[in-house]
Scaffold this motif. Structure first.
Motif, mmCIF file in Angstrom:
data_model
loop_
_atom_site.group_PDB
_atom_site.id
_atom_site.type_symbol
_atom_site.label_atom_id
_atom_site.label_comp_id
_atom_site.label_asym_id
_atom_site.label_seq_id
_atom_site.Cartn_x
_atom_site.Cartn_y
_atom_site.Cartn_z
ATOM 1 N N PRO A 1 0.832 -1.211 0.000
ATOM 2 C CA PRO A 1 0.000 0.000 0.000
ATOM 3 C C PRO A 1 0.869 1.264 0.000
ATOM 4 C CG PRO A 1 0.060 -0.960 2.187
ATOM 5 C CD PRO A 1 0.800 -1.903 1.303
ATOM 6 N N ALA B 1 -3.109 -0.091 -1.866
ATOM 7 C CA ALA B 1 -3.691 1.031 -1.133
ATOM 8 C C ALA B 1 -5.187 1.133 -1.394
ATOM 9 C CB ALA B 1 -2.998 2.329 -1.526
ATOM 10 N N ARG C 1 -7.021 -1.271 0.851
ATOM 11 C CA ARG C 1 -6.965 -1.002 2.292
ATOM 12 C C ARG C 1 -7.794 0.208 2.701
ATOM 13 N NH1 ARG C 1 -2.345 -3.565 4.960
ATOM 14 N NH2 ARG C 1 -2.790 -2.183 6.714
#
Length: 318
Positions: free
Chosen positions: A162, A180, A183
């Motif tokens: 991420p 990313a 998440r």
């Protein structure tokens, strides 16, 4: 020639006391933009002291330079500076300041060329990982017309890690990995992109390059070492504030934590826990008159070398 000792003394004073006062200023973390301005004014003040001292010592050392500097000046202005007839010290001082000026220019040119080459290399890597879309598809996929959209191009890179970063250039790019995207929620992603957009729009890469160049050119000067470290920290705080104003402090803090799960990161500029605590603490900004006073005082400090340089000539015109 009273202006020259005053410039040397002022430059030394700014170089010694400036980092100490700004480093201990508690308001700096509450107003990172004002703090960045103050640091720049201190550095510019020191550089102006050296530049003005170079002009005065050059005028004292060589009549040709003196004639060039005072071309068109009213009668009595040149005499007000009291250039001495004995010139050996002036030649030595002018040579010293000239070497410093050339070294500064070379360091800046080298750093800017290196930064440009690095950006070009990263752009080439990014083009291989995520080729540009056809112009028609790019227009269809462009950001919306909201207040947070701009001329930056959003690029998504396939990676489990991420991460997100900005890549300045003629067409700035905001790069985010698929890790990313998985998440972060939509609001957290918007805060993350606003953070990177804040770096791009404030031209933080120019400031960082200048700080690195000054430190590389003068590694023994503590002012430039403190300037580099503080700029690296303050630009992150300023970008955090830019994202928090648009998408909230909580979303910005969560985005920082999600993209930096290893809170034990040793890098001194990361300081993720401190940045998260600052966002969640929500300390109020300084009042507008106080911010204006700090900004004006820093600007006055940066312009003081010019006032010292012109003071003898102006006094002769009275």
């Amino acid at each position: 020639m009273g202006a020259l000792p005053g410039l040397v003394a002022l430059g030394a004073l700014l170089a010694v006391l400036g980092p100490r006062l700004l480093g201990r200023a508690r308001w700096a973390t509450r107003e990172p933009v004002v703090a960045l301005w103050a640091w720049q004014c201190v550095v510019v003040g020191v550089l102006l002291c050296c530049g003005c001292a170079l002009v005065l010592t050059g005028a004292a050392a060589w009549p040709a330079v003196r004639d060039l500097v005072f071309t068109g000046a009213p009668a009595g202005v040149e005499a007000a500076y009291g250039f001495p007839l004995a010139r050996p010290w002036a030649v030595a001082a002018a040579f010293l300041f000239l070497v410093g000026g050339v070294r500064t220019a070379l360091a800046l040119a080298y750093e800017l060329a290196g930064a440009r080459a690095t950006r070009r290399h990263r752009q080439q890597q990014l083009s291989r990982q995520a080729p540009d879309l056809h112009p028609e598809l790019r227009a269809a996929a462009a950001p919306g017309s909201g207040s947070d959209s701009g001329s930056e191009q959003l690029v998504v890179v396939e990676s489990e890690e991420p991460k997100a970063w900005s890549l300045p250039g003629p067409t700035p790019r905001l790069v985010v990995t698929t890790g990313a995207l998985r998440r972060l929620s939509n609001r957290e992603l918007d805060a993350l992109l606003a953070h990177e957009r804040g770096h791009v729009r404030a031209r933080h890469h120019w400031l960082l390059s200048a700080a690195e160049a000054l430190l590389a050119g003068f590694p023994g000067v503590r002012l430039f070492a403190h300037f580099r470290d503080q700029v690296g920290r303050l630009v992150e705080l300023a970008a955090d504030d830019s994202a928090a104003r648009r998408h909230g402090r909580l979303a910005t803090a969560i985005a920082l934590v999600e993209l930096n799960p290893d809170t034990a990161c040793p890098h001194p500029l990361a300081q993720i826990p401190a940045r998260v605590d600052r966002l969640l603490g929500g300390a109020p900004r300084l009042r507008a008159p106080y911010r204006l006073a700090l900004t004006t005082a820093a600007l006055a400090l940066a312009l003081t070398p010019l006032a010292l340089s012109f003071a003898p000539g102006l006094s002769a015109l009275r």
